[in-house]
Every structure is written in C-alpha cells, then in structure tokens.
Design a protein around this motif. Structure first.
Motif, PDB file in Angstrom:
ATOM      1  N   TRP A  63      75.391 113.178 -48.512  1.00  0.00           N
ATOM      2  CA  TRP A  63      73.937 113.456 -47.938  1.00  0.00           C
ATOM      3  C   TRP A  63      73.085 112.666 -49.160  1.00  0.00           C
ATOM      4  O   TRP A  63      73.386 112.057 -49.953  1.00  0.00           O
ATOM      5  CB  TRP A  63      73.799 114.821 -47.838  1.00  0.00           C
ATOM      6  CG  TRP A  63      73.354 115.785 -49.080  1.00  0.00           C
ATOM      7  CD1 TRP A  63      72.287 116.107 -49.690  1.00  0.00           C
ATOM      8  CD2 TRP A  63      74.511 116.177 -50.162  1.00  0.00           C
ATOM      9  NE1 TRP A  63      72.297 116.579 -50.843  1.00  0.00           N
ATOM     10  CE2 TRP A  63      73.726 116.852 -51.152  1.00  0.00           C
ATOM     11  CE3 TRP A  63      75.855 116.171 -50.132  1.00  0.00           C
ATOM     12  CZ2 TRP A  63      74.422 117.380 -52.191  1.00  0.00           C
ATOM     13  CZ3 TRP A  63      76.408 116.744 -51.175  1.00  0.00           C
ATOM     14  CH2 TRP A  63      75.604 117.423 -52.352  1.00  0.00           C
ATOM     15  N   SER A  64      71.603 112.745 -48.576  1.00  0.00           N
ATOM     16  CA  SER A  64      70.476 111.907 -49.653  1.00  0.00           C
ATOM     17  C   SER A  64      69.810 113.354 -49.982  1.00  0.00           C
ATOM     18  O   SER A  64      69.271 114.256 -49.261  1.00  0.00           O
ATOM     19  CB  SER A  64      69.856 111.166 -48.723  1.00  0.00           C
ATOM     20  OG  SER A  64      70.778 110.031 -48.332  1.00  0.00           O
ATOM     21  N   ASP A  66      65.686 113.888 -51.049  1.00  0.00           N
ATOM     22  CA  ASP A  66      64.285 113.512 -50.390  1.00  0.00           C
ATOM     23  C   ASP A  66      63.295 114.337 -51.170  1.00  0.00           C
ATOM     24  O   ASP A  66      63.065 115.595 -51.175  1.00  0.00           O
ATOM     25  CB  ASP A  66      64.224 113.738 -49.009  1.00  0.00           C
ATOM     26  CG  ASP A  66      62.984 113.276 -47.955  1.00  0.00           C
ATOM     27  OD1 ASP A  66      62.088 113.002 -48.968  1.00  0.00           O
ATOM     28  OD2 ASP A  66      63.208 112.889 -47.112  1.00  0.00           O
ATOM     29  N   GLU A  84      68.996 115.133 -40.737  1.00  0.00           N
ATOM     30  CA  GLU A  84      68.212 113.969 -40.638  1.00  0.00           C
ATOM     31  C   GLU A  84      69.265 112.608 -40.549  1.00  0.00           C
ATOM     32  O   GLU A  84      69.536 112.101 -41.611  1.00  0.00           O
ATOM     33  CB  GLU A  84      67.046 113.898 -41.648  1.00  0.00           C
ATOM     34  CG  GLU A  84      66.016 112.707 -41.322  1.00  0.00           C
ATOM     35  CD  GLU A  84      65.064 112.904 -42.326  1.00  0.00           C
ATOM     36  OE1 GLU A  84      64.342 111.957 -42.542  1.00  0.00           O
ATOM     37  OE2 GLU A  84      64.581 114.182 -42.917  1.00  0.00           O
ATOM     38  N   LYS A  85      69.575 112.258 -39.386  1.00  0.00           N
ATOM     39  CA  LYS A  85      70.513 111.248 -39.333  1.00  0.00           C
ATOM     40  C   LYS A  85      69.749 109.931 -39.891  1.00  0.00           C
ATOM     41  O   LYS A  85      68.700 109.401 -39.623  1.00  0.00           O
ATOM     42  CB  LYS A  85      70.870 110.904 -37.889  1.00  0.00           C
ATOM     43  CG  LYS A  85      72.048 110.114 -37.635  1.00  0.00           C
ATOM     44  CD  LYS A  85      72.557 109.963 -36.125  1.00  0.00           C
ATOM     45  CE  LYS A  85      73.711 108.924 -35.773  1.00  0.00           C
ATOM     46  NZ  LYS A  85      73.965 108.838 -34.627  1.00  0.00           N
ATOM     47  N   HIS A  86      70.451 109.240 -41.076  1.00  0.00           N
ATOM     48  CA  HIS A  86      70.019 107.914 -41.675  1.00  0.00           C
ATOM     49  C   HIS A  86      71.105 107.364 -42.120  1.00  0.00           C
ATOM     50  O   HIS A  86      72.509 107.658 -42.206  1.00  0.00           O
ATOM     51  CB  HIS A  86      69.004 108.548 -42.535  1.00  0.00           C
ATOM     52  CG  HIS A  86      69.776 109.267 -43.703  1.00  0.00           C
ATOM     53  ND1 HIS A  86      70.047 110.609 -43.584  1.00  0.00           N
ATOM     54  CD2 HIS A  86      69.777 108.871 -45.101  1.00  0.00           C
ATOM     55  CE1 HIS A  86      70.582 111.071 -44.687  1.00  0.00           C
ATOM     56  NE2 HIS A  86      70.570 110.162 -45.756  1.00  0.00           N
ATOM     57  N   LYS A  87      70.773 105.983 -42.770  1.00  0.00           N
ATOM     58  CA  LYS A  87      71.921 105.230 -43.521  1.00  0.00           C
ATOM     59  C   LYS A  87      71.569 105.041 -44.792  1.00  0.00           C
ATOM     60  O   LYS A  87      70.288 104.861 -45.247  1.00  0.00           O
ATOM     61  CB  LYS A  87      72.079 103.976 -42.851  1.00  0.00           C
ATOM     62  CG  LYS A  87      73.077 104.210 -41.445  1.00  0.00           C
ATOM     63  CD  LYS A  87      73.304 102.699 -40.689  1.00  0.00           C
ATOM     64  CE  LYS A  87      74.044 102.986 -39.561  1.00  0.00           C
ATOM     65  NZ  LYS A  87      74.752 101.615 -38.989  1.00  0.00           N
ATOM     66  N   LYS A  88      72.500 105.181 -45.760  1.00  0.00           N
ATOM     67  CA  LYS A  88      72.262 104.978 -47.262  1.00  0.00           C
ATOM     68  C   LYS A  88      73.304 104.106 -47.734  1.00  0.00           C
ATOM     69  O   LYS A  88      74.397 104.257 -47.532  1.00  0.00           O
ATOM     70  CB  LYS A  88      72.488 106.441 -47.919  1.00  0.00           C
ATOM     71  CG  LYS A  88      72.009 106.224 -49.441  1.00  0.00           C
ATOM     72  CD  LYS A  88      71.682 107.297 -50.228  1.00  0.00           C
ATOM     73  CE  LYS A  88      73.045 108.175 -50.258  1.00  0.00           C
ATOM     74  NZ  LYS A  88      72.855 109.383 -51.215  1.00  0.00           N
ATOM     75  N   GLN A  92      76.738 105.732 -42.695  1.00  0.00           N
ATOM     76  CA  GLN A  92      76.076 106.799 -41.844  1.00  0.00           C
ATOM     77  C   GLN A  92      75.986 108.049 -42.611  1.00  0.00           C
ATOM     78  O   GLN A  92      77.061 108.769 -42.917  1.00  0.00           O
ATOM     79  CB  GLN A  92      76.798 106.951 -40.535  1.00  0.00           C
ATOM     80  CG  GLN A  92      75.867 107.742 -39.608  1.00  0.00           C
ATOM     81  CD  GLN A  92      74.557 107.186 -39.532  1.00  0.00           C
ATOM     82  OE1 GLN A  92      74.475 106.313 -38.430  1.00  0.00           O
ATOM     83  NE2 GLN A  92      73.451 108.104 -39.528  1.00  0.00           N
ATOM     84  N   TYR A  94      73.990 112.337 -42.532  1.00  0.00           N
ATOM     85  CA  TYR A  94      73.404 113.223 -41.618  1.00  0.00           C
ATOM     86  C   TYR A  94      72.305 114.280 -42.066  1.00  0.00           C
ATOM     87  O   TYR A  94      71.709 114.937 -41.249  1.00  0.00           O
ATOM     88  CB  TYR A  94      74.523 114.120 -40.574  1.00  0.00           C
ATOM     89  CG  TYR A  94      75.310 112.897 -40.041  1.00  0.00           C
ATOM     90  CD1 TYR A  94      75.151 112.632 -38.832  1.00  0.00           C
ATOM     91  CD2 TYR A  94      76.523 112.321 -40.881  1.00  0.00           C
ATOM     92  CE1 TYR A  94      75.926 111.582 -38.292  1.00  0.00           C
ATOM     93  CE2 TYR A  94      77.245 111.784 -40.137  1.00  0.00           C
ATOM     94  CZ  TYR A  94      77.222 111.217 -38.969  1.00  0.00           C
ATOM     95  OH  TYR A  94      77.925 110.350 -38.258  1.00  0.00           O
ATOM     96  N   LYS A  96      69.546 115.623 -45.623  1.00  0.00           N
ATOM     97  CA  LYS A  96      68.664 115.398 -46.490  1.00  0.00           C
ATOM     98  C   LYS A  96      68.224 116.618 -47.014  1.00  0.00           C
ATOM     99  O   LYS A  96      68.027 117.648 -46.386  1.00  0.00           O
ATOM    100  CB  LYS A  96      67.619 114.725 -46.204  1.00  0.00           C
ATOM    101  CG  LYS A  96      67.629 113.137 -45.952  1.00  0.00           C
ATOM    102  CD  LYS A  96      66.315 112.334 -45.672  1.00  0.00           C
ATOM    103  CE  LYS A  96      66.762 110.788 -45.207  1.00  0.00           C
ATOM    104  NZ  LYS A  96      65.365 110.132 -44.888  1.00  0.00           N
TER     105      LYS A  96
END
Length: 369
Positions: A63-64, A66, A84-88, A92, A94, A96
């Motif tokens: 995860w990320s 924020d 919060e679907k996103h790419k890092k 892929q 999902y 934060k």
C-alpha cells in the motif's frame, strides 16, 4: 571559568527539579525522575509541527502512505486509511494511509502514547513504534524495530495487541521476539472502544512493555537494539488485504472496490518521550575528569570540549539540549581531541550536555549567558 561553571551546576540542579515538578508530565506508572524530550513529544494542540515530524514516508510494498491522510482535529492526531486504486512504481495497489515519523533519531528512553483503535476489523492496524535501517554495524544486522505496540494487527482476534522487538540480519532473515496480550492472555479488551495508554521502556539492557501504567511484558535480549531509531505513529494496512509471498514480502490482494467501513480513522491524544534524569538508573555516569574537559573560553562565546582520548573504534558524540529536551546542537563521529562550539546563536538559558565516548555516557548542565 571552570570554577564558575562548576558552581552553576549546583544551582541548575535545583532549577530543573522545580520546573519538572511544576510543568513537565511524567510517565504513567513508571517511577523515577524523567526529562521530557520535546523533539519526540506532542500534545497535538495545534498544526502538525513540520520541523519535528514527517508525513511522507512511503516504503510499503502492499500500500502507499499519503501525507493528506494525517491531520489534527479537536486536539487529537487523526490518521485515515482508505481504498484508493493507484499504481506505485508500475505496481497496482489499492489502499493509502497516514503515517507520522520523527525527523530525528533517539536511543533509549520511555515512550508513551494514548491512542484508540479503528472500528473495522480486520484490515487496519494503528501502531506506535521505532525503527532504523542500520548501516555498517558490524553486528550482522541491517534493520531493527520495536513495536510498542501494534493494535488489531492479527486477523484471528480483534483484541490481540502485539509487542515486538525485531531485527533483520544481513541475509534478510527476520528474527522477532514477539509478545501478545488479549485473546485470553493478560489484559483483554476491544482497543477500538476507548483510549488506552501504551508504553515502552528501552534501555541498553532490556525492553519492557506497559499498558495503562502496568508492565505486561519484557525482553532482556537487547543485543541488536542499541542503535538510534526514528519514532513512528501509523495506521497500516493488514490482512486480508495483503498476503506474504515466498520471500516473506507483503503483496497486495486485488480489491476492485471500497470495502465496507472504509475510510477508517485512528486517533491519538498525545505522544510523549522521556529520558531518565537520575544518574543511577539511566546508564549515565558523573563526569570523569580523566576523560575530558568541558569549559567556556575567556569571552564566554565558545564552549570548548577537550578529550583526553578518542578511540577510532568508538568515536565520540555530543548533544546539547534545553531543559525541555529540545536538541539545539548535535555532532556525531568526533575523531578530533578538541571541539569548539559557538554559543553566539544559542539563547541564554540552562542546557544539558550529553557526551558519549566509547561505551560510556556523561551528562553535564551548563548556563549560556
């Protein structure tokens, strides 16, 4: 000048005691004389202090982090975690979440937080912890961590609270010493219902864990946990939203839509950190005149430190802090015998000088006019 400084030390001892009794909070359930460390403490009664804390640490594979998910409201630190679907880095992900990390590192002390868990279980874990990535340690260790504690981190039971001392060796083998309360062991309660006080005593010889002022666990194995660490408050993702691969790395579980009860918010009333002021119990010793001299120059514009001996193996360091624990000068890896510190930019007042030389630590109190 040496005579003047020595005389002032006696006066300073009285001043610090009066200040501590009147204003400085003390740890809950821990006896002794403690000095609050302001660089690692916060009552969260104003905006996030960006000189003290960072909110953009992001090194999680599943995860990320924020910085927008950390704020202060009603004199409480609040952190959120949300789908919060996103790419890092092309991967892929999902979720934060928020994190608060001290900009400075600390070694040894008593660490205390008053916090509450999150309403949804399982899936997220509020945590209060320390960590460091160790470089060139010579001790077969590359990472250390103390969890004091992690709430709601075990998928099998909401009431489990995890207290861990972890190190990872140079071959990436994780070696934890784990203790748990809840699920019938020690105090058991739902940590999301109300605030509790969690604490950790970390010394050179041991690590002890506390809950609401009572000791609930300890480990005397402290071989690797002897390096300075960052202090962290976080709200992290947990199972079932990630899994461990064959290498022990957390990987995201595909989550196409927001799960129920997301976003979630964790709350913290305060974070407080102390160092022991009593010499007998703080692994500190009286100044040894055979080791070094500490004095002011003739014009009282310089603080001069003269070492009798500095070992190349154990280079010396010096920290100067005010009586509230705020560090105003820090110099590590001193290999020269002589050091001159200008006091022209230091406000008048009482300061505590902490000197490490080899495996010994010394403290002295000085007045800057």
């Amino acid at each position: 000048m040496k005579r003047l400084i020595s005389f002032l030390f006696v006066v300073v001892n009285c001043t610090i005691t009066l200040y501590s009794q009147k204003r400085a909070p003390q740890p809950i359930g821990i006896s002794g004389d403690w000095t609050i460390q302001q660089d690692f403490s916060d009552e969260f009664d104003r905006n996030i202090n960006k000189n003290k804390w960072s909110t953009n640490i992001d090194n999680w594979p599943a995860w990320s982090s924020d910085s927008r998910k950390v704020w202060i409201k009603n004199k409480r630190l609040q952190m959120s975690i949300d789908w919060e679907k996103h790419k890092k880095n092309g991967k892929q992900l999902y979720f934060k979440s928020g994190i608060l990390t001290s900009k400075k590192k600390i070694k040894y002390g008593y660490f205390e937080v008053k916090m509450k868990g999150v309403p949804r279980f399982p899936g997220a874990s509020p945590a209060f912890w320390l960590y460091s990535r160790v470089r060139n340690s010579g001790q077969n260790v590359k990472y250390i961590e103390i969890d004091c504690p992690e709430l709601q981190s075990k998928q099998r039971d909401n009431d489990i609270i995890s207290w861990n001392a972890v190190h990872i060796n140079k071959n990436d083998v994780r070696m934890p010493i784990r203790q748990e309360t809840g699920d019938g062991v020690g105090p058991s309660f739902d940590p999301s219902k109300k605030f509790h006080v969690y604490g950790c005593l970390w010394t050179k010889d041991k690590i002890e864990f506390y809950m609401d002022g009572k000791r609930i666990g300890r480990t005397v194995q402290n071989k690797f946990h002897k390096y300075a660490m960052n202090l962290i408050v976080s709200l992290g993702l947990r199972e079932p939203y990630y899994f461990y691969d064959r290498n022990g790395i957390r990987q995201p579980v595909p989550t196409p839509k927001r799960p129920s009860k997301f976003p979630m918010i964790s709350e913290v009333e305060y974070v407080r950190v102390w160092k022991k002021a009593s010499k007998k119990n703080s692994n500190q010793e009286d100044l040894d005149s055979d080791t070094f001299d500490l004095y002011s120059d003739q014009n009282e514009r310089l603080l001069i430190l003269n070492f009798r001996e500095v070992s190349d193996k154990n280079k010396a360091s010096i920290i100067i802090s005010d009586i509230q624990g705020k560090v105003i000068y820090n110099k590590e890896s001193i290999s020269n015998r002589n050091l001159e510190i200008s006091t022209s930019n230091i406000k008048s007042g009482i300061y505590i000088v902490t000197i490490e030389n080899g495996n010994k630590t010394y403290t002295r109190k000085v007045i800057v006019k």
